[in-house]
Design a protein around this motif. Structure first.
Motif: not given
Ligand code: ZN
Length: 353
Positions: A168-181, A199-214
């Motif tokens: 749930a914490g991960c999903a909350d961060i992934i949602s930063n993409y649409t929040a910034v849109m 905005a940049a920090l929020s998007e970057m945070t989501a990106e780093i999480l997605v890149d580390n999803a594995d």
């Protein structure tokens, strides 16, 4: 003439990692906090974390008070305020999941006292933000609260939390993409205040999480590490912006509306994740990033459909078509979605059948 000004409130100490629970007393000392702490906790985290922290205080010659709250309600905030007064506490420490921390944060705001956040689950970005949220009747209020003076997040404890709290914490961060849109859209269309850094920090945070999803897998302390740091970073983005905008757009309105229509049906982060799939579709249509968001959620075992949230299709559609009303925050939903369009979008993205 230059007239802008900003006031950014951040935690002064952020301590994350293996075994850092035992650093709480040291952190308090470093902050020069005097007097008696009141630990605010709930039943499960009490044994896992609050009692060991209390024992550390006793060993250091400080007598802590503890209050256990059962639910996230305004009555619980009252209970904590009364306990702080009765026990002559001089600062608060929230030890627990979202509930205990939100309550401690709101009580400390009311009491004009410092507050420390000691999360035992990496379930949402409230562990570091200055917003608190509790349900009130059939609505959920997000209210001003005290940002933590320090956050002490022990990955050993966090890794023991139920896995769905971490996803749930991960999903909350992934949602930063649409929040910034939504935020960019609101800036272009309604001239709302916008922060490039936030905005940049929020998007970057989501990106780093997605890149580390594995690396995000049950029971691993590494997962707790990755997710907690992302939640901190998301909270910092909100502090820089002075608003929850970097991490809260239409997908959050959708989740808040679900909280009213089907209380306790699913976790906050899981609801915003599914909301994010649909609002990404509204932003970009067929070619939008909604598939990437869905795949990212899927890869960390977070829900991507109404059924996986434990909700029926009609509830999801009702939330989607009515959630623009709950707060004055301009998003891609504008002044509301047409019912057939909502059904089509939710079906195309696979959220409903
Ligand atoms: Zn959230």
């Amino acid at each position: 003439m230059f007239e802008k000004s900003t006031w950014i409130r951040l935690p002064r100490n952020v301590v994350v990692g293996h075994g850092v629970r035992s650093s709480v007393v040291e952190v308090v000392d470093e902050l020069h906090l005097q007097g008696r702490p009141l630990l605010v906790t709930s039943p499960t985290p009490r044994a896992v974390a609050a009692e060991p922290v209390a024992a550390d205080f006793e060993a250091a010659g400080i007598d802590p008070a503890i209050v256990t709250i059962e639910s996230a309600t305004f009555e619980s905030v009252e209970t904590v305020i009364e306990a702080a007064e009765a026990e002559a506490a001089s600062y608060l420490i929230g030890v627990g999941g979202g509930k205990a921390i939100d309550i401690a944060k709101m009580a400390s705001h009311h009491l004009d006292m410092g507050f420390l956040s000691v999360p035992t689950a990496a379930s949402h970005d409230g562990i570091v933000s200055n917003r608190g949220s509790v349900p009130d009747g059939d609505t959920r209020h997000s209210v001003a609260a005290e940002p933590p003076l320090a956050v002490v997040a022990d990955t050993e404890v966090l890794a023991e939390a139920p896995w769905e709290l971490t996803t749930a914490g991960c999903a909350d961060i992934i949602s930063n993409y649409t929040a910034v849109m939504d935020w960019r859209l609101a800036k272009r269309l309604k001239n709302v205040e916008f922060s490039e850094y936030g905005a940049a920090l929020s998007e970057m945070t989501a990106e780093i999480l997605v890149d580390n999803a594995d690396h995000v897998r049950p029971g691993l302390e590494e997962s707790a590490w990755v997710v907690t740091k992302a939640l901190m970073s998301s909270g910092v983005a909100m502090s820089i912006a002075g608003s929850s905008r970097p991490a809260s757009g239409a997908e959050h309105l959708f989740s808040h509306q679900l909280d009213r229509l089907a209380p306790e049906a699913a976790l906050h982060g899981h609801q915003v994740g599914v909301g994010s799939i649909m609002t990404a579709y509204l932003h970009g249509g067929e070619r939008g990033i909604w598939r990437d968001i869905r795949d990212a959620l899927d890869s960390i075992d977070a829900p991507t459909t109404a059924t996986e949230l434990g909700l029926d299709d009609e509830t999801v559609l009702e939330a989607l078509t009515t959630c623009h009303e709950i707060r004055d925050r301009y998003t891609i939903l504008g002044n509301g979605m047409d019912e057939r369009a909502a059904r089509e979008g939710a079906t195309k993205t696979g959220v409903i059948d």
